[in-house]
Write an enzyme that holds these catalytic residues in place. Structure first.
Site, PDB file in Angstrom:
ATOM      1  N   ASP A  66      -2.093  -4.666  -0.551  1.00 53.41           N
ATOM      2  CA  ASP A  66      -1.804  -6.060  -0.144  1.00 53.41           C
ATOM      3  C   ASP A  66      -2.602  -6.516   1.070  1.00 53.41           C
ATOM      4  O   ASP A  66      -2.964  -7.693   1.176  1.00 53.41           O
ATOM      5  CB  ASP A  66      -0.300  -6.304   0.037  1.00 53.41           C
ATOM      6  CG  ASP A  66       0.377  -5.394   1.037  1.00 53.41           C
ATOM      7  OD1 ASP A  66      -0.294  -4.529   1.634  1.00 53.41           O
ATOM      8  OD2 ASP A  66       1.588  -5.542   1.233  1.00 53.41           O
TER       9      ASP A  66
ATOM     10  N   GLN B  14       0.822  -1.202   0.000  1.00 52.74           N
ATOM     11  CA  GLN B  14       0.000   0.000   0.000  1.00 52.74           C
ATOM     12  C   GLN B  14       0.869   1.271   0.000  1.00 52.74           C
ATOM     13  O   GLN B  14       2.050   1.216   0.308  1.00 52.74           O
ATOM     14  CB  GLN B  14      -0.864   0.039   1.260  1.00 52.74           C
ATOM     15  CG  GLN B  14      -1.956  -0.991   1.333  1.00 52.74           C
ATOM     16  CD  GLN B  14      -2.793  -0.773   2.582  1.00 52.74           C
ATOM     17  OE1 GLN B  14      -2.776  -1.578   3.486  1.00 52.74           O
ATOM     18  NE2 GLN B  14      -3.528   0.331   2.639  1.00 52.74           N
ATOM     19  N   HIS B  15       0.215   2.391  -0.315  1.00 53.23           N
ATOM     20  CA  HIS B  15       0.705   3.764  -0.050  1.00 53.23           C
ATOM     21  C   HIS B  15       1.810   4.313  -0.958  1.00 53.23           C
ATOM     22  O   HIS B  15       2.026   5.527  -0.966  1.00 53.23           O
ATOM     23  CB  HIS B  15       1.219   3.915   1.396  1.00 53.23           C
ATOM     24  CG  HIS B  15       0.331   3.352   2.445  1.00 53.23           C
ATOM     25  ND1 HIS B  15      -0.950   3.803   2.658  1.00 53.23           N
ATOM     26  CD2 HIS B  15       0.538   2.351   3.347  1.00 53.23           C
ATOM     27  CE1 HIS B  15      -1.496   3.106   3.661  1.00 53.23           C
ATOM     28  NE2 HIS B  15      -0.619   2.226   4.085  1.00 53.23           N
TER      29      HIS B  15
HETATM   30  O1  LIG Z   1       1.753   0.243   5.087  1.00 47.44           O
HETATM   31  C1  LIG Z   1       1.173  -0.823   5.208  1.00 47.44           C
HETATM   32  C2  LIG Z   1      -0.247  -0.891   5.613  1.00 47.44           C
HETATM   33  O2  LIG Z   1      -0.802   0.337   5.973  1.00 47.44           O
HETATM   34  C3  LIG Z   1       1.942  -2.081   4.917  1.00 47.44           C
HETATM   35  O3  LIG Z   1       1.248  -3.211   5.395  1.00 47.44           O
HETATM   36  C4  LIG Z   1       2.263  -2.190   3.447  1.00 47.44           C
HETATM   37  O4  LIG Z   1       1.066  -2.486   2.741  1.00 47.44           O
HETATM   38  C5  LIG Z   1       3.387  -3.167   3.154  1.00 47.44           C
HETATM   39  O5  LIG Z   1       3.123  -4.464   3.465  1.00 47.44           O
HETATM   40  P1  LIG Z   1       4.119  -5.728   3.480  1.00 47.44           P
HETATM   41  O6  LIG Z   1       5.175  -5.546   2.452  1.00 47.44           O
HETATM   42  O7  LIG Z   1       4.606  -5.890   4.868  1.00 47.44           O
HETATM   43  O8  LIG Z   1       3.180  -6.872   3.116  1.00 47.44           O
END
Ligand SMILES: O=C(CO)[C@@H](O)[C@H](O)COP(=O)(O)O
Ligand SMILES: Nc1ncnc2c1ncn2[C@@H]1O[C@H](COP(=O)(O)OP(=O)(O)O)[C@@H](O)[C@H]1O
Length: 492
Positions: free
Chosen positions: A242, A79-80
């Site tokens: 994700d 995300q983000h």
């Molecule tokens: O910033 C967040 C949720 O707000 C994280 O959960 C990212 O989405 C990255 O996830 P992973 O690489 O750990 O799966």
């Protein structure tokens, strides 16, 4: 065979999973890793082309006979991240990630300009935090002026991959809700918030339209079909962040379901039909990618913590688990604050890792190994308390992510949270969720029914909470909280 494909572009790697919906079998999962550019000021960046290279490399590992039979694709990604794209689809600068903490000043500036935290919360249902996308746009304007001048499309990683697959610019509510320029209550982009970044430019017009959950973002364009060896014209679902895809892949799609993901980040998220906001800022008010809501706690250090400790001592994950199992609950007073990558909740982007409570008797690698496992769960415990305060009472936790492969870590999570734990049979929940979303786009109907038909649990990995252990963990958690409170002023 009815093959649906899920792509998950995480922080560390891209995974591609092929699922036969007729036999309910995962045919194969392949992966390719990514680099990460890290700098001392908190910068965490990747090049968008690495994602496409990883996808190409994954598809090259798949048997052409399977690829010929693919009927739909879904995309999940971290995300983000901000992918700045020019008018001809070219990427203009590196992608600043969810774990980039270098934009605290931009967050403060934007929050102030919009009238303070309460006003921001009214506009978005969320705060403006460094991990979210908004401050990364202001950062581009202030630090990469030339790229900012050419900016024509504002995309998230999964939107960018959908664009590669389909040639269409699209977005959807789940991932959009993590931008800090999406009003989650009304599921719409916020023009007012974007104007705070630049009132001289129409950033709002650079945003893709929101595709409704369950609808396709587009279909695979001929050039991509040729590159990847898949049929052209097959549907690409709207996709997801994700965690939103992980919710589908773990069956967290109905009221009261709660999933904990132990990946690079640690997340705890629950499905709700209505929008849940947390004024105290522990839970982010995100949308799901299935038409509902997904309030979520995210800590920036879950397997980051265990990876940092095991690398320090030169162990593999199994050795770390073996040593941790030799230490007692509470690690004889050794307490770790796992803020190795800064932290989002509590909001301490400049936070640092701490190992506290050491003395001559307890300074053992076993205690430090166990403290790494325990602390990353304590960091998520506040999320469970927040869910409870907001009236969300789960009956169990579904565990996923790389860390859920560890038996001792699963039991720690179960005992700290004092809830039964279930583990899905398919471990790659985000890629699996993306594949199931693709299937949903084809079949229509209810996502709840579809998930209950396809998401199965591994009885051998489930655990039940132990009350006595719970009492010991509660004490250790209090000690952890005291250290967090004491250290917080040093990180601000
Ligand atoms: O910033 C967040 C949720 O707000 C994280 O959960 C990212 O989405 C990255 O996830 P992973 O690489 O750990 O799966
Ligand atoms: N058996 C295990 N015990 C503990 N941790 C594990 C185990 N297997 C994998 N991991 C951890 O899982 C991490 C990868 O998790 P994953 O959820 O795939 O990450 P992400 O999606 O954030 O890229 C690895 O870096 C490793 O630390």
């Amino acid at each position: 065979m009815q093959v649906v494909v899920g792509i998950d572009t995480g922080t560390q790697s891209t995974k591609v999973l092929c699922y036969d919906a007729e036999t309910k079998q995962v045919l194969l999962t392949v992966s390719a890793s990514h680099e990460l550019e890290s700098r001392e000021d908190g910068t965490r960046e990747q090049e968008a082309v690495w994602y496409l290279d990883a996808i190409r490399s994954c598809f090259a590992q798949i048997d052409p006979k399977i690829k010929e039979q693919v009927v739909a694709i879904g995309v999940s990604a971290q995300q983000h991240g901000f992918v700045p794209v020019g008018k001809d689809g070219e990427v203009l600068a590196p992608v600043k990630l969810w774990c980039d903490t270098s934009t605290k000043a931009q967050c403060d500036e934007l929050t102030q300009k919009l009238g303070g935290e309460d006003r921001v919360f009214e506009l978005l249902g969320n705060q403006i935090l460094p991990g979210y996308t908004l401050s990364k746009i202001l950062h581009l304007k202030q630090h990469r002026g030339e790229a900012y001048e050419k900016l024509a499309h504002i995309l998230l990683p999964h939107d960018y991959i959908n664009f590669y697959l389909t040639g269409v610019y699209s977005a959807e509510a789940g991932d959009a809700s993590g931008t800090a320029f999406f009003d989650v209550m009304n599921k719409a982009w916020s023009r007012e918030v974007l104007q705070a970044v630049d009132d001289g430019r129409d950033l709002y017009s650079m945003l893709p339209p929101i595709t409704k959950a369950g609808q396709p973002a587009g279909s695979v364009q001929p050039s991509t079909a040729k590159e990847l060896g898949i049929p052209e014209g097959i549907p690409v679902s709207c996709g997801a962040g994700d965690n939103m895809a992980g919710a589908i892949g773990t069956g967290c799609v109905g009221k009261g379901d709660l999933t904990m993901s132990m990946g690079t980040s640690g997340t705890l998220f629950g499905y709700s039909d209505t929008c849940i906001t947390d004024r105290k800022g522990r839970l982010a008010a995100f949308c799901s990618s299935t038409g509902g809501y997904l309030p979520l706690l995210c800590t920036m250090n879950c397997t980051i913590t265990t990876e940092s400790v095991r690398q320090l001592f030169g162990y593999d994950v199994k050795e770390l688990d073996r040593l941790a199992s030799k230490a007692p609950i509470g690690c004889e007073g050794v307490t770790m604050l796992p803020f190795f990558n800064g932290e989002r909740v509590p909001n301490l982007p400049h936070g640092k890792g701490v190992i506290a409570g050491l003395d001559m008797g307890n300074m053992k690698v076993e205690n430090i190994a166990r403290a790494a496992l325990e602390s990353s769960i304590y960091a998520m415990k506040g999320g469970l308390d927040a869910f409870g305060e907001l009236g969300f009472i789960p009956k169990r936790i579904i565990l996923t992510g790389g860390g859920a492969k560890s038996a001792i870590w699963r039991q720690i999570a179960c005992d700290v949270m004092q809830l039964p734990v279930s583990v899905p049979k398919v471990g790659e929940s985000a890629a699996f969720g993306a594949a199931l979303q693709a299937l949903w786009t084809l079949s229509g109907g209810s996502i709840v029914d579809l998930a209950s038909e396809h998401v199965r649990f591994d009885d051998a990995k489930g655990c039940e909470p132990d009350k006595e252990a719970g009492t010991l963990y509660a004490k250790a958690y209090q000690r952890y909280q005291s250290y967090v409170e004491a250290m917080t002023p040093l990180f601000q």
